[in-house]
Design a protein around this motif. Structure first.
Motif, PDB file in Angstrom:
ATOM      1  N   ARG A   4       0.800  -1.215   0.000  1.00  0.00           N
ATOM      2  CA  ARG A   4       0.000   0.000   0.000  1.00  0.00           C
ATOM      3  C   ARG A   4       0.838   1.273   0.000  1.00  0.00           C
ATOM      4  O   ARG A   4       0.371   2.319  -0.408  1.00  0.00           O
ATOM      5  CB  ARG A   4      -0.953   0.003   1.196  1.00  0.00           C
ATOM      6  N   VAL A   5       2.046   1.219   0.473  1.00  0.00           N
ATOM      7  CA  VAL A   5       2.900   2.412   0.473  1.00  0.00           C
ATOM      8  C   VAL A   5       4.280   2.016  -0.036  1.00  0.00           C
ATOM      9  O   VAL A   5       4.884   1.092   0.485  1.00  0.00           O
ATOM     10  CB  VAL A   5       3.037   3.017   1.890  1.00  0.00           C
ATOM     11  N   SER A 195       1.722   0.096  -6.677  1.00  0.00           N
ATOM     12  CA  SER A 195       1.476   1.075  -5.620  1.00  0.00           C
ATOM     13  C   SER A 195       0.949   2.386  -6.190  1.00  0.00           C
ATOM     14  O   SER A 195       0.049   3.013  -5.621  1.00  0.00           O
ATOM     15  CB  SER A 195       2.762   1.340  -4.836  1.00  0.00           C
ATOM     16  N   ASP A 196       1.500   2.799  -7.333  1.00  0.00           N
ATOM     17  CA  ASP A 196       1.043   4.030  -7.977  1.00  0.00           C
ATOM     18  C   ASP A 196      -0.408   3.893  -8.419  1.00  0.00           C
ATOM     19  O   ASP A 196      -1.213   4.812  -8.229  1.00  0.00           O
ATOM     20  CB  ASP A 196       1.937   4.353  -9.167  1.00  0.00           C
ATOM     21  N   LYS A 199      -2.585   4.093  -5.365  1.00  0.00           N
ATOM     22  CA  LYS A 199      -2.657   5.461  -4.857  1.00  0.00           C
ATOM     23  C   LYS A 199      -3.638   6.295  -5.670  1.00  0.00           C
ATOM     24  O   LYS A 199      -4.379   7.128  -5.132  1.00  0.00           O
ATOM     25  CB  LYS A 199      -1.258   6.080  -4.894  1.00  0.00           C
ATOM     26  N   ARG A 200      -3.638   6.064  -6.999  1.00  0.00           N
ATOM     27  CA  ARG A 200      -4.533   6.816  -7.881  1.00  0.00           C
ATOM     28  C   ARG A 200      -5.913   6.166  -7.997  1.00  0.00           C
ATOM     29  O   ARG A 200      -6.782   6.668  -8.697  1.00  0.00           O
ATOM     30  CB  ARG A 200      -3.909   6.930  -9.271  1.00  0.00           C
TER      31      ARG A 200
END
Length: 240
Positions: A4-5, A195-196, A199-200
């Protein structure tokens, strides 16, 4: 294993547009064909019994097989050059240059370690690197993550797979480092893309990355990631 990060500069690369089309880059083509033998992987996760061996060809017990290595900066630099050269032909020169610049700005092995440390995985061991790569691709394919105990169980499975294969026993320390760190670099690129997308909240890219993970493992290791269940004993087949 949490995806997640991502605490690394690779997240800012323009990789999400291409990462779902990129096969795994591995050194000299010896890894998948000789080391990650499909029959041995299936035996480790219980999809088929282990093939009986004659006494003269029996492999050493897992506890005696060396999967660790002492990292050499010279070998690491060569691995990164080889990885970038291979990626250039797969994602294009511009994306490969961006990736090379990101790798040069930071410490890829330290970045990898930051991501997996909470789950008990460590650098300096092929089994840990293989486990992290397998777990990441399973998470992308299934939209779920494992806990620390499950991650460590998969690490034990990967060590068993390596221990059962005489090709792995024949690797030098530099070759074990090459195998492990190449898994780590693939992990970082795929982790950054996924992850990107998370995030989006880009569900379409997440699906493409998950489908690509399934295709990679089906084509390279003969496994269907969506027919594996992750539990306290590691990966087991779902059946059906």
């Amino acid at each position: 294993m949490s995806v997640r990060v991502a605490i690394l500069a690779l997240v800012s690369l323009a990789m999400p547009a291409v990462a779902h089309d990129v096969p795994t880059v591995l050194p000299n083509n010896y890894v998948l064909s000789d080391i990650l033998n499909q029959q041995r992987i299936e035996a480790a996760i219980g999809t088929r019994p282990a093939t009986p061996r004659r006494k003269s060809t029996a492999t050493a017990p897992a506890s005696r097989v060396v999967t660790s290595y002492r990292s050499s900066p010279v070998v690491s630099a060569r691995i990164r050059r080889q990885f970038i050269a291979s990626m250039s032909g797969k994602v294009g020169a511009a994306n490969a240059r961006q990736l090379a610049e990101a790798l040069e700005r930071g410490d890829p092995i330290a970045n990898w370690s930051q991501i997996v440390a909470a789950d008990g995985l460590r650098s300096g061991d092929v089994a840990d690197a293989f486990a992290a790569y397998w777990l990441l691709n399973w998470a992308m394919a299934n939209g779920r993550e494992g806990n620390r105990a499950q991650v460590l169980a998969v690490r034990d499975q990967t060590r068993s797979i390596l221990a059962s294969n005489p090709h792995h026993a024949a690797l030098s320390e530099a070759q074990r480092q090459e195998m492990a760190e190449t898994f780590m670099l693939n992990f970082l690129v795929q982790h950054a893309a996924y992850s990107d997308a998370m995030k989006r909240r880009d569900q379409a890219t997440m699906r493409r990355l998950g489908d690509a993970a399934v295709a990679r493992f089906r084509g390279e290791m003969g496994l269907d990631l969506r027919r594996l269940q992750l539990g306290g004993a590691g990966f087991i087949p779902t059946g059906g």
